[in-house]
Design a protein around this motif. Sequence first.
Motif, PDB file in Angstrom:
ATOM      1  N   VAL A 113      72.327  19.011  95.234  1.00  0.00           N
ATOM      2  CA  VAL A 113      72.619  18.677  93.836  1.00  0.00           C
ATOM      3  C   VAL A 113      73.553  17.475  93.787  1.00  0.00           C
ATOM      4  O   VAL A 113      74.158  17.096  94.785  1.00  0.00           O
ATOM      5  CB  VAL A 113      73.284  19.872  93.108  1.00  0.00           C
ATOM      6  N   ASP A 114      73.656  16.909  92.614  1.00  0.00           N
ATOM      7  CA  ASP A 114      74.619  15.826  92.403  1.00  0.00           C
ATOM      8  C   ASP A 114      76.009  16.432  92.174  1.00  0.00           C
ATOM      9  O   ASP A 114      76.171  17.372  91.407  1.00  0.00           O
ATOM     10  CB  ASP A 114      74.220  14.984  91.179  1.00  0.00           C
ATOM     11  N   GLY A 115      76.985  15.865  92.835  1.00  0.00           N
ATOM     12  CA  GLY A 115      78.350  16.366  92.679  1.00  0.00           C
ATOM     13  C   GLY A 115      78.827  17.106  93.910  1.00  0.00           C
ATOM     14  O   GLY A 115      78.036  17.459  94.792  1.00  0.00           O
ATOM     15  N   SER A 116      80.118  17.368  93.972  1.00  0.00           N
ATOM     16  CA  SER A 116      80.704  18.031  95.135  1.00  0.00           C
ATOM     17  C   SER A 116      80.461  19.536  95.069  1.00  0.00           C
ATOM     18  O   SER A 116      80.216  20.080  93.989  1.00  0.00           O
ATOM     19  CB  SER A 116      82.216  17.762  95.182  1.00  0.00           C
ATOM     20  N   PHE A 142      79.394  24.305  92.489  1.00  0.00           N
ATOM     21  CA  PHE A 142      79.300  25.713  92.870  1.00  0.00           C
ATOM     22  C   PHE A 142      80.639  26.445  92.881  1.00  0.00           C
ATOM     23  O   PHE A 142      80.670  27.660  93.045  1.00  0.00           O
ATOM     24  CB  PHE A 142      78.680  25.839  94.278  1.00  0.00           C
ATOM     25  N   GLY A 143      81.750  25.730  92.753  1.00  0.00           N
ATOM     26  CA  GLY A 143      83.046  26.375  92.839  1.00  0.00           C
ATOM     27  C   GLY A 143      83.432  26.761  94.249  1.00  0.00           C
ATOM     28  O   GLY A 143      84.259  27.652  94.452  1.00  0.00           O
ATOM     29  N   LEU A 144      82.832  26.102  95.264  1.00  0.00           N
ATOM     30  CA  LEU A 144      83.139  26.393  96.666  1.00  0.00           C
ATOM     31  C   LEU A 144      84.378  25.608  97.082  1.00  0.00           C
ATOM     32  O   LEU A 144      84.496  24.415  96.811  1.00  0.00           O
ATOM     33  CB  LEU A 144      81.952  26.030  97.558  1.00  0.00           C
ATOM     34  N   SER A 145      85.291  26.282  97.793  1.00  0.00           N
ATOM     35  CA  SER A 145      86.573  25.654  98.093  1.00  0.00           C
ATOM     36  C   SER A 145      86.673  25.077  99.500  1.00  0.00           C
ATOM     37  O   SER A 145      87.598  24.328  99.798  1.00  0.00           O
ATOM     38  CB  SER A 145      87.709  26.671  97.892  1.00  0.00           C
ATOM     39  N   ALA A 146      85.769  25.439 100.406  1.00  0.00           N
ATOM     40  CA  ALA A 146      85.845  24.937 101.783  1.00  0.00           C
ATOM     41  C   ALA A 146      85.635  23.423 101.808  1.00  0.00           C
ATOM     42  O   ALA A 146      84.926  22.859 100.965  1.00  0.00           O
ATOM     43  CB  ALA A 146      84.801  25.622 102.664  1.00  0.00           C
ATOM     44  N   GLN A 194      73.006  23.544 102.320  1.00  0.00           N
ATOM     45  CA  GLN A 194      72.691  22.453 101.395  1.00  0.00           C
ATOM     46  C   GLN A 194      73.733  22.365 100.279  1.00  0.00           C
ATOM     47  O   GLN A 194      74.095  21.269  99.842  1.00  0.00           O
ATOM     48  CB  GLN A 194      71.295  22.665 100.801  1.00  0.00           C
ATOM     49  N   ALA A 195      74.225  23.519  99.830  1.00  0.00           N
ATOM     50  CA  ALA A 195      75.238  23.525  98.770  1.00  0.00           C
ATOM     51  C   ALA A 195      76.512  22.815  99.214  1.00  0.00           C
ATOM     52  O   ALA A 195      77.203  22.190  98.399  1.00  0.00           O
ATOM     53  CB  ALA A 195      75.555  24.962  98.351  1.00  0.00           C
ATOM     54  N   TYR A 196      76.829  22.889 100.511  1.00  0.00           N
ATOM     55  CA  TYR A 196      77.988  22.184 101.056  1.00  0.00           C
ATOM     56  C   TYR A 196      77.668  20.727 101.405  1.00  0.00           C
ATOM     57  O   TYR A 196      78.530  20.000 101.879  1.00  0.00           O
ATOM     58  CB  TYR A 196      78.505  22.885 102.311  1.00  0.00           C
ATOM     59  N   GLY A 197      76.423  20.327 101.183  1.00  0.00           N
ATOM     60  CA  GLY A 197      76.031  18.959 101.502  1.00  0.00           C
ATOM     61  C   GLY A 197      75.825  18.731 102.984  1.00  0.00           C
ATOM     62  O   GLY A 197      75.942  17.597 103.462  1.00  0.00           O
ATOM     63  N   ILE A 198      75.509  19.794 103.740  1.00  0.00           N
ATOM     64  CA  ILE A 198      75.348  19.688 105.192  1.00  0.00           C
ATOM     65  C   ILE A 198      73.870  19.725 105.548  1.00  0.00           C
ATOM     66  O   ILE A 198      73.123  20.607 105.095  1.00  0.00           O
ATOM     67  CB  ILE A 198      76.071  20.851 105.907  1.00  0.00           C
TER      68      ILE A 198
END
Length: 436
Positions: free
Chosen positions: A111-114, A119-123, A332-336
């Motif tokens: 997705v676009d964005g961090s 997702f509200g992920l803090s890692a 994928q949610a973490y952009g990895i």
Amino acid sequence: MALLKLKLHWQILIALALAVVVGLLVGEDGNLFGVSFHAIFDFIGQLFLNALKMLIVPLIVSSIIVGVASIGDSDNLGRLGGKTIGYYALTSLLAIIVGLMVVNLIQPGVVDGSPEEVFGLSADAGELETQFADKGADDIVAIFLRMVPTNIVAAASATQMLGLIFFSILYGFFMTQIANQYAEVQYNFFQGMFQIMMKITDLVMRFAPIGVFALVAKTVASTGLEAFVPLLQFFFTVVLALGLHFAVTIPLLLRVLGGVSPLRHYRAVSPALLTAFSTASSSATLPLTMECVEKNAGVSNKTTSFVLPLGATINMDGTALYECVAVMFIAQAYGIELGLATQFTVVLLALMTSIGVAGIPAASLVAIAIILSAVGLPLEGLGLLLAVDRILDMLRTAVNVTGDSAGAVIIAKSEGETGILEDGGFENADPERAGP
């Protein structure tokens, strides 16, 4: 009190709905006596995830040792056992490959964005990306090296699941090769450990509605409803992958390996599939599955009574597929971008954990936690899955039962049994027929 009498999945659905409402109301800045609601949600959610982590090592070790020892000790590792285990390994592997292909094609977590914004992920996504960088085909060799740990205690401490699983399989198998008075003591010990871990798992899952509430409320408070858009993409990705395995892979196996009509097979076992969907339990559906396969499909009692109970324990096509898609979605949610070696690890672990923890409550949740720990992804990503898990659980259970019933038919045909899924077979099948 009436709420506590509801079945767990209804409690979780109610908690989910409340979490969305509360998260939207309090937002990220809401507080209680100077303590932010976001911090409270984070604390409770982390406590729930820590409890899941606590289960991983003793649960996986005891369940695999007991499972392998049970198969070997009952003289079932002969011709019929070899065919059954080979078929189950094949279908689970095909299901995982289907899931891997679909999730790589659709990429629902991209997705676009961090990760924190969407997702509200803090890692720290940057740290994770560095960890997974420079992973290539050469790292597959290292995977096999990790399967044989130099120190099993250190492997358990570091949650190196491949090594633990390999050791547990060896331990369970060779437990059946020693003198009976020693084997019985060992088996009783690990069976006792497994029963205890199931009780603890049940205790942890009683608090699942609270954990779900906290994890989802934290996400909604941070991001609003934006996180639910990619969640819908994840949902339909899993549904598509399960549909392909259900409508393409298993029918091909029935036609090619069994030489029978897939449509007749699905008609014969449709009551079991509907029950599996409604109960989300392969074990609860087992008596009806056996009745459908014997009376409607015409498979002998000899084959049915061995293949289906074993399948309800170790064959989880839909679960294995779901685990693979879920881990890839979280990455994928973490952009990895997971490389070939890491994806290969995911495939191996999805195959092994779908066997090792299939018989416990909330099996997929625990199995996904195992795989995330093994590949180095944070467990907080589990919170994303809980919002859509119940319906997907029903769907993947129906796929699990489909794979089991197809296995009974295919193995019966390979044993030379006749009259299977033939005209009139639904009414005239002899359940005691054992074949030549």
